[in-house]
Enzyme design. Structure first.
Site, PDB file in Angstrom:
ATOM      1  N   LEU A  58       0.831  -1.213   0.000  1.00 46.94           N
ATOM      2  CA  LEU A  58       0.000   0.000   0.000  1.00 46.94           C
ATOM      3  C   LEU A  58       0.864   1.262   0.000  1.00 46.94           C
ATOM      4  CD1 LEU A  58      -2.797  -1.209   2.438  1.00 46.94           C
ATOM      5  CD2 LEU A  58      -2.868  -1.108  -0.055  1.00 46.94           C
ATOM      6  N   LEU A  79     -10.393   0.844   3.099  1.00 45.63           N
ATOM      7  CA  LEU A  79     -10.661   0.390   4.479  1.00 45.63           C
ATOM      8  C   LEU A  79      -9.360   0.085   5.211  1.00 45.63           C
ATOM      9  CD1 LEU A  79     -13.400  -2.304   3.618  1.00 45.63           C
ATOM     10  CD2 LEU A  79     -13.706   0.166   3.845  1.00 45.63           C
ATOM     11  N   SER A 124     -13.663   7.450  11.086  1.00 43.39           N
ATOM     12  CA  SER A 124     -14.004   6.798  12.360  1.00 43.39           C
ATOM     13  C   SER A 124     -14.537   7.800  13.378  1.00 43.39           C
ATOM     14  CB  SER A 124     -12.738   6.147  12.917  1.00 43.39           C
ATOM     15  OG  SER A 124     -12.891   5.872  14.285  1.00 43.39           O
ATOM     16  N   GLU A 126     -13.702   7.822  16.254  1.00 42.89           N
ATOM     17  CA  GLU A 126     -12.552   8.210  17.076  1.00 42.89           C
ATOM     18  C   GLU A 126     -12.087   9.628  16.730  1.00 42.89           C
ATOM     19  OE1 GLU A 126     -10.334   6.751  19.554  1.00 42.89           O
ATOM     20  OE2 GLU A 126     -12.222   5.756  19.902  1.00 42.89           O
ATOM     21  N   TYR A 148      -4.042   7.159  16.096  1.00 44.99           N
ATOM     22  CA  TYR A 148      -4.960   6.528  15.134  1.00 44.99           C
ATOM     23  C   TYR A 148      -6.004   7.552  14.668  1.00 44.99           C
ATOM     24  CZ  TYR A 148      -9.050   3.755  13.702  1.00 44.99           C
ATOM     25  OH  TYR A 148     -10.142   3.259  13.023  1.00 44.99           O
ATOM     26  N   LYS A 191     -13.875 -10.094  22.709  1.00 43.44           N
ATOM     27  CA  LYS A 191     -13.213 -10.605  23.903  1.00 43.44           C
ATOM     28  C   LYS A 191     -14.275 -11.169  24.863  1.00 43.44           C
ATOM     29  CE  LYS A 191     -10.289  -8.905  27.677  1.00 43.44           C
ATOM     30  NZ  LYS A 191      -9.451  -7.806  28.150  1.00 43.44           N
ATOM     31  N   ARG A 216     -20.104   2.801  24.545  1.00 44.29           N
ATOM     32  CA  ARG A 216     -19.913   2.882  23.104  1.00 44.29           C
ATOM     33  C   ARG A 216     -21.254   2.748  22.396  1.00 44.29           C
ATOM     34  NH1 ARG A 216     -15.475   4.714  23.849  1.00 44.29           N
ATOM     35  NH2 ARG A 216     -13.529   4.126  22.831  1.00 44.29           N
TER      36      ARG A 216
HETATM   37  P1  GDR Z   1     -12.476   1.121  20.102  1.00 40.64           P
HETATM   38  O1  GDR Z   1     -12.809  -0.449  20.321  1.00 40.64           O
HETATM   39  O2  GDR Z   1     -11.180   1.493  20.708  1.00 40.64           O
HETATM   40  O3  GDR Z   1     -13.683   1.904  20.507  1.00 40.64           O
HETATM   41  O4  GDR Z   1     -12.265   1.220  18.520  1.00 40.64           O
HETATM   42  P2  GDR Z   1     -12.528  -1.444  21.531  1.00 40.64           P
HETATM   43  O5  GDR Z   1     -13.443  -2.590  21.333  1.00 40.64           O
HETATM   44  O6  GDR Z   1     -11.074  -1.758  21.662  1.00 40.64           O
HETATM   45  O7  GDR Z   1     -12.954  -0.597  22.837  1.00 40.64           O
HETATM   46  C1  GDR Z   1     -14.295  -0.257  23.100  1.00 40.64           C
HETATM   47  C2  GDR Z   1     -14.464   0.249  24.514  1.00 40.64           C
HETATM   48  O8  GDR Z   1     -14.350  -0.832  25.453  1.00 40.64           O
HETATM   49  C3  GDR Z   1     -13.549  -0.397  26.560  1.00 40.64           C
HETATM   50  N1  GDR Z   1     -12.951  -1.574  27.228  1.00 40.64           N
HETATM   51  C4  GDR Z   1     -12.111  -2.450  26.653  1.00 40.64           C
HETATM   52  N2  GDR Z   1     -11.595  -2.507  25.398  1.00 40.64           N
HETATM   53  C5  GDR Z   1     -10.781  -3.554  25.096  1.00 40.64           C
HETATM   54  N3  GDR Z   1     -10.287  -3.647  23.845  1.00 40.64           N
HETATM   55  N4  GDR Z   1     -10.453  -4.512  26.039  1.00 40.64           N
HETATM   56  C6  GDR Z   1     -10.952  -4.487  27.328  1.00 40.64           C
HETATM   57  O9  GDR Z   1     -10.673  -5.355  28.144  1.00 40.64           O
HETATM   58  C7  GDR Z   1     -11.826  -3.408  27.656  1.00 40.64           C
HETATM   59  N5  GDR Z   1     -12.506  -3.057  28.766  1.00 40.64           N
HETATM   60  C8  GDR Z   1     -13.180  -1.944  28.497  1.00 40.64           C
HETATM   61  C9  GDR Z   1     -12.528   0.521  25.894  1.00 40.64           C
HETATM   62  O10 GDR Z   1     -11.899   1.329  26.868  1.00 40.64           O
HETATM   63  C10 GDR Z   1     -13.449   1.285  24.946  1.00 40.64           C
HETATM   64  O11 GDR Z   1     -14.151   2.279  25.657  1.00 40.64           O
HETATM   65  C11 GDR Z   1     -13.073   0.582  17.556  1.00 40.64           C
HETATM   66  C12 GDR Z   1     -12.139   0.180  16.396  1.00 40.64           C
HETATM   67  O12 GDR Z   1     -12.863  -0.598  15.500  1.00 40.64           O
HETATM   68  C13 GDR Z   1     -11.604   1.388  15.681  1.00 40.64           C
HETATM   69  O13 GDR Z   1     -10.816   0.967  14.570  1.00 40.64           O
HETATM   70  C14 GDR Z   1     -12.785   2.211  15.203  1.00 40.64           C
HETATM   71  O14 GDR Z   1     -12.328   3.345  14.513  1.00 40.64           O
HETATM   72  C15 GDR Z   1     -13.659   2.600  16.384  1.00 40.64           C
HETATM   73  O15 GDR Z   1     -14.084   1.438  17.070  1.00 40.64           O
HETATM   74  C16 GDR Z   1     -14.898   3.367  15.951  1.00 40.64           C
END
Ligand code: GDR
Length: 323
Positions: A58, A79, A124, A126, A148, A191, A216
């Site tokens: 890319l 994407l 996003s 974000e 990001y 997860k 979220r």
């Molecule tokens: P996000 O997704 O960062 O919003 O980005 P993620 O699923 O990682 O986190 C969502 C929310 O959950 C909270 N959280 C945890 N997150 C993870 N990963 N693991 C944990 O154990 C955990 N506990 C709580 C996080 O703090 C957060 O608030 C996604 C991606 O797809 C990006 O690429 C995209 O741009 C955005 O969504 C919109």
């Protein structure tokens, strides 16, 4: 004649759902895949053999130009991105190059080849970052809080500038969190669903999670790729916020997943501050009214249906592996 679509980032979750949608609609679908990752097309499972693979880095601007020239795609979907947000702190420059660089190189390719290809940029939620109003719509200012998000803002504006200066049909979908059984387990939804299924089958014992109060706006990836496609079929190129307009906490997510397997989540879940993110007090929630009005787009899969879909898929997979 069948339309041709070119997808960067085809082997990710959204790449799969978008390819499937476009194939169903009779498109010829091509995907850009770096040569050292050529085997990753297998991730697309049953649809892999129907995809034309263009093995190219890319970062290879002349190479991308020649793909665009040879393929003459009707639509290009960018994407490509390292999507796990916390990782971007480890490699801010690499993140910028992949996210902004790919958008810039593809847009330059379209302009230089001079074809009327329609261009979709994956933006996003974000990008909104530290918001002071909720919900967010297309007029909400961007205040990115991590590398990001900053890279996504740069790519977004690069696309807008190409649209304005060169009159390209280019638009961006500002997508809120969208999930599916294809989500990698580093993301919180998968997860949790994987842990619930594993514990139910006796393959796991506990789930360690971060902030249970984090909120979220979660939707289904299969619905969101439909919005991408509709944006490129519209009369005018415009940017759209895509989300459900509903907020849920991680606690609600955990409770929903464990209730699908009839388990009391409080017996199995431990909070581990290692997974906390600093400064997460803001609320990212979509106002998708413009998408509904202009594109007739609305999410079809509710939060509860999404979590159920993911848990049952994980149960099915784990059960198969166990047998
Ligand atoms: P996000 O997704 O960062 O919003 O980005 P993620 O699923 O990682 O986190 C969502 C929310 O959950 C909270 N959280 C945890 N997150 C993870 N990963 N693991 C944990 O154990 C955990 N506990 C709580 C996080 O703090 C957060 O608030 C996604 C991606 O797809 C990006 O690429 C995209 O741009 C955005 O969504 C919109």
């Amino acid at each position: 004649m069948a339309k041709t679509a070119l997808i960067a980032g085809i082997t990710g979750q959204d790449g799969y759902y978008l390819s499937r949608l476009l194939l169903e609609k009779g498109y010829q679908v091509a995907g850009l895949i770096p040569p050292q990752r050529c085997k990753s097309i297998e991730k697309l499972g049953e649809i892999a053999e129907r995809i034309k693979v263009c093995n190219i880095e890319l970062t290879d601007a002349p190479g991308l130009l020649s793909v665009v020239e040879q393929l003459q795609p009707d639509e290009i979907y960018n994407l490509a991105a390292p999507s796990f947000v916390p990782d971007s702190w480890n490699d801010p420059l690499g993140t910028l190059d992949l996210v902004t660089g790919t958008a810039t190189r593809l847009l330059a390719g379209v302009r230089q080849v001079g074809i009327p290809a329609r261009f979709y940029q994956a933006s996003s939620s974000e990008m909104f970052g530290e918001v002071n109003c909720s919900p967010q719509d297309e007029n909400t200012p961007f205040r990115p809080k991590n590398p990001y998000a900053a890279a996504k803002v740069h790519a977004h504006w690069t696309m807008v500038h190409h649209r304005q200066r060169y009159n390209l049909f280019a638009c961006s979908g500002i997508l809120f969190n969208h999930e599916s059984p294809r989500r990698p387990p580093s993301f919180v939804t998968r997860k949790v669903t994987l842990a619930a299924a594993s514990i139910k089958l006796g393959l796991g014992e506990r789930l360690e999670i971060g902030n249970l109060d984090a909120k979220r706006d979660w939707g289904y990836a299969g619905d969101y790729v439909e919005a991408m496609w509709r944006m490129l079929q519209a009369e005018n190129p415009e940017d759209y916020v895509i989300g459900t307009g509903h907020l849920h906490t991680v606690r609600e997510l955990v409770a929903a997943a464990f209730s699908c397997v009839d388990l009391d989540w409080e017996k199995y879940v431990t909070v581990n501050p290692r997974f906390f993110r600093p400064d997460e007090h803001f609320q990212l929630m979509a106002n998708p009214v413009k998408a509904k009005q202009n594109l007739g787009w609305e999410p079809q899969v509710s939060f509860e249906m999404l979590i159920e879909k993911m848990v049952f898929k994980d149960l099915e997979r784990l059960q198969r592996e166990k047998d």
